[in-house]
Design an enzyme around this catalytic site. Sequence first.
Site, PDB file in Angstrom:
ATOM      1  N   CYS A 117       0.822  -1.222   0.000  1.00  0.00           N
ATOM      2  CA  CYS A 117       0.000   0.000   0.000  1.00  0.00           C
ATOM      3  C   CYS A 117       0.854   1.269   0.000  1.00  0.00           C
ATOM      4  O   CYS A 117       0.339   2.366  -0.166  1.00  0.00           O
ATOM      5  CB  CYS A 117      -0.928   0.003   1.199  1.00  0.00           C
ATOM      6  SG  CYS A 117      -1.975  -1.453   1.237  1.00  0.00           S
ATOM      7  N   HIS A 259      -3.180   7.027   2.097  1.00  0.00           N
ATOM      8  CA  HIS A 259      -3.643   5.731   1.610  1.00  0.00           C
ATOM      9  C   HIS A 259      -5.027   5.476   2.210  1.00  0.00           C
ATOM     10  O   HIS A 259      -5.230   5.616   3.427  1.00  0.00           O
ATOM     11  CB  HIS A 259      -2.651   4.643   2.042  1.00  0.00           C
ATOM     12  CG  HIS A 259      -3.182   3.272   1.888  1.00  0.00           C
ATOM     13  ND1 HIS A 259      -3.804   2.839   0.746  1.00  0.00           N
ATOM     14  CD2 HIS A 259      -3.211   2.214   2.762  1.00  0.00           C
ATOM     15  CE1 HIS A 259      -4.187   1.591   0.912  1.00  0.00           C
ATOM     16  NE2 HIS A 259      -3.840   1.191   2.128  1.00  0.00           N
ATOM     17  N   ASN A 289     -10.295  -0.189   0.286  1.00  0.00           N
ATOM     18  CA  ASN A 289      -8.834  -0.090   0.268  1.00  0.00           C
ATOM     19  C   ASN A 289      -8.314  -0.742  -1.019  1.00  0.00           C
ATOM     20  O   ASN A 289      -8.357  -1.966  -1.149  1.00  0.00           O
ATOM     21  CB  ASN A 289      -8.295  -0.808   1.513  1.00  0.00           C
ATOM     22  CG  ASN A 289      -6.782  -0.851   1.578  1.00  0.00           C
ATOM     23  OD1 ASN A 289      -6.099  -0.570   0.596  1.00  0.00           O
ATOM     24  ND2 ASN A 289      -6.268  -1.221   2.731  1.00  0.00           N
TER      25      ASN A 289
HETATM   26  N1  ACO Z   1     -18.475  -7.812  10.350  1.00  0.00           N
HETATM   27  C1  ACO Z   1     -18.975  -8.042  11.557  1.00  0.00           C
HETATM   28  N2  ACO Z   1     -18.203  -8.315  12.622  1.00  0.00           N
HETATM   29  C2  ACO Z   1     -16.878  -8.377  12.441  1.00  0.00           C
HETATM   30  C3  ACO Z   1     -16.305  -8.149  11.192  1.00  0.00           C
HETATM   31  C4  ACO Z   1     -17.144  -7.859  10.103  1.00  0.00           C
HETATM   32  N3  ACO Z   1     -16.686  -7.619   8.865  1.00  0.00           N
HETATM   33  N4  ACO Z   1     -14.965  -8.261  11.299  1.00  0.00           N
HETATM   34  C5  ACO Z   1     -14.708  -8.556  12.596  1.00  0.00           C
HETATM   35  N5  ACO Z   1     -15.867  -8.616  13.276  1.00  0.00           N
HETATM   36  C6  ACO Z   1     -16.058  -8.903  14.689  1.00  0.00           C
HETATM   37  C7  ACO Z   1     -14.977  -9.770  15.254  1.00  0.00           C
HETATM   38  O1  ACO Z   1     -15.252 -11.132  15.040  1.00  0.00           O
HETATM   39  C8  ACO Z   1     -15.006  -9.381  16.692  1.00  0.00           C
HETATM   40  O2  ACO Z   1     -16.056 -10.060  17.319  1.00  0.00           O
HETATM   41  P1  ACO Z   1     -15.827 -10.767  18.741  1.00  0.00           P
HETATM   42  O3  ACO Z   1     -15.460  -9.653  19.657  1.00  0.00           O
HETATM   43  O4  ACO Z   1     -17.156 -11.390  18.996  1.00  0.00           O
HETATM   44  O5  ACO Z   1     -14.712 -11.743  18.527  1.00  0.00           O
HETATM   45  C9  ACO Z   1     -15.380  -7.905  16.688  1.00  0.00           C
HETATM   46  O6  ACO Z   1     -15.976  -7.670  15.407  1.00  0.00           O
HETATM   47  C10 ACO Z   1     -14.191  -6.994  16.849  1.00  0.00           C
HETATM   48  O7  ACO Z   1     -13.156  -7.432  15.970  1.00  0.00           O
HETATM   49  P2  ACO Z   1     -11.807  -6.648  15.834  1.00  0.00           P
HETATM   50  O8  ACO Z   1     -10.953  -7.325  14.836  1.00  0.00           O
HETATM   51  O9  ACO Z   1     -11.259  -6.422  17.217  1.00  0.00           O
HETATM   52  O10 ACO Z   1     -12.342  -5.290  15.242  1.00  0.00           O
HETATM   53  P3  ACO Z   1     -11.676  -3.862  15.261  1.00  0.00           P
HETATM   54  O11 ACO Z   1     -12.452  -2.928  16.051  1.00  0.00           O
HETATM   55  O12 ACO Z   1     -10.189  -3.940  15.485  1.00  0.00           O
HETATM   56  O13 ACO Z   1     -11.886  -3.432  13.747  1.00  0.00           O
HETATM   57  C11 ACO Z   1     -10.609  -3.259  11.730  1.00  0.00           C
HETATM   58  C12 ACO Z   1     -11.297  -4.193  12.725  1.00  0.00           C
HETATM   59  C13 ACO Z   1     -11.659  -2.377  11.072  1.00  0.00           C
HETATM   60  C14 ACO Z   1      -9.934  -4.093  10.670  1.00  0.00           C
HETATM   61  C15 ACO Z   1      -9.584  -2.371  12.501  1.00  0.00           C
HETATM   62  O14 ACO Z   1      -8.737  -3.183  13.284  1.00  0.00           O
HETATM   63  C16 ACO Z   1      -8.757  -1.561  11.584  1.00  0.00           C
HETATM   64  O15 ACO Z   1      -9.222  -0.607  11.001  1.00  0.00           O
HETATM   65  N6  ACO Z   1      -7.448  -1.883  11.432  1.00  0.00           N
HETATM   66  C17 ACO Z   1      -6.623  -1.288  10.470  1.00  0.00           C
HETATM   67  C18 ACO Z   1      -6.597  -2.231   9.343  1.00  0.00           C
HETATM   68  C19 ACO Z   1      -6.265  -1.591   8.054  1.00  0.00           C
HETATM   69  O16 ACO Z   1      -6.590  -0.471   7.781  1.00  0.00           O
HETATM   70  N7  ACO Z   1      -5.587  -2.382   7.231  1.00  0.00           N
HETATM   71  C20 ACO Z   1      -5.204  -2.015   5.984  1.00  0.00           C
HETATM   72  C21 ACO Z   1      -3.994  -1.117   6.073  1.00  0.00           C
HETATM   73  S1  ACO Z   1      -2.654  -1.750   5.335  1.00  0.00           S
HETATM   74  C22 ACO Z   1      -3.103  -2.059   3.834  1.00  0.00           C
HETATM   75  O17 ACO Z   1      -3.713  -1.194   3.271  1.00  0.00           O
HETATM   76  C23 ACO Z   1      -2.868  -3.336   3.233  1.00  0.00           C
END
Ligand code: ACO
Length: 334
Positions: A117, A259, A289
């Site tokens: 990215c 990004h 993304n």
């Molecule tokens: N729909 C519904 N529920 C979901 C989903 C979904 N798509 N995905 C995860 N959950 C659930 C999980 O199972 C979890 O449930 P549980 O507590 O019962 O186990 C709950 O939601 C929380 O999951 P987390 O993974 O802790 O969610 P978080 O609040 O961290 O959000 C996210 C996840 C959006 C990915 C966040 O961590 C984030 O924005 N991270 C940055 C990631 C990113 O931007 N990556 C790309 C950058 S690098 C690149 O571009 C390649």
Amino acid sequence: MAQDGNIGLAIIGSGSSVPLLGLDNQALSQVVDTSDEWIASRTGIRSRRLASPVESLRSIATEAAKNALEMAGVPAAEVDLILLATSTPDDLFGTACQIQASLGATQAVAFDLTAACSGFVFGMVTAAQFIRTGAYKTVVLIGADILSRWVDWGDRRTCVLFGDGAGAVVLQATPARDGFLGFELRSDGTLNHSLNLAYQPQPQALTGGVAVSQGTFHPITMNGQEIYRFAVKKVPEVIEKALFRANLTVDQIDWLLLHQANQRILDAVADRLGIPADKVISNMAAYGNTSAASIPLALDEVVRSGNVRVGDTIVASGFGAGLSWGAAIFQWGR
Ligand code: ACO
């Protein structure tokens, strides 16, 4: 000329291309157990474009490059270098040469550059080095990815985040003014485990104790919270360093072009830097993304909408797998 006597450069055209078909959050909730509410509130993403089996990286990247050349008013035959930032080539040997052929850029040397990215920002800095040394005058830089090929469509933690697309810019040597103001690039391979699309070896015995590995790539795995923390800490730092190198302060920035990974990351970075929301470019609601494509895709939209004007100062920052991250500061237009 640039201040230090090097050759200056200008970013004189942009273009983009996305696959025809879209998949919104509602439709995606038929594929995995998720909802529009969950995806939109955690990421800001509402829809994404997905490449169909008849579309290719070559096709969308070529279209983006054509559009950028048209805006720049530069014929393909005048291009000296084509840089393709991608992690999802049609061919592991590289796709840039195929794009050179599709464009008819007969004089251009072409190669792929992989920095996930961060690829577009790394590509911009690479292009600038070739121009500054006088080696090449006109460069087409493309950021393009089809991550839908490598997403695990059964993993709701990752598949909701990504989309496919391509964006491009034309950079050209200029004796007038230097539009490339500063940059800073970083890598940290010790954090590689937190986001990857790794080759999985599959041993295959040949003969007499000689074995080779005939595997494939494993779908994207990501520790979302680790990546979130990394981005929110490292991106403001690298932008501040690039500003320092460019001898600029935050208030001299017209646009923050990050990004397009996650709206919450954009908001947090802007907040840390003290950049108001109306200077933050965001189009991830429509595209998700798109990896190396996200910065030029968003740039092309704001340029074509007339919001970004010639001479505006833009700070672009990419971050992602590697881990890698970086920032480049440039002025738009001739
Ligand atoms: N729909 C519904 N529920 C979901 C989903 C979904 N798509 N995905 C995860 N959950 C659930 C999980 O199972 C979890 O449930 P549980 O507590 O019962 O186990 C709950 O939601 C929380 O999951 P987390 O993974 O802790 O969610 P978080 O609040 O961290 O959000 C996210 C996840 C959006 C990915 C966040 O961590 C984030 O924005 N991270 C940055 C990631 C990113 O931007 N990556 C790309 C950058 S690098 C690149 O571009 C390649």
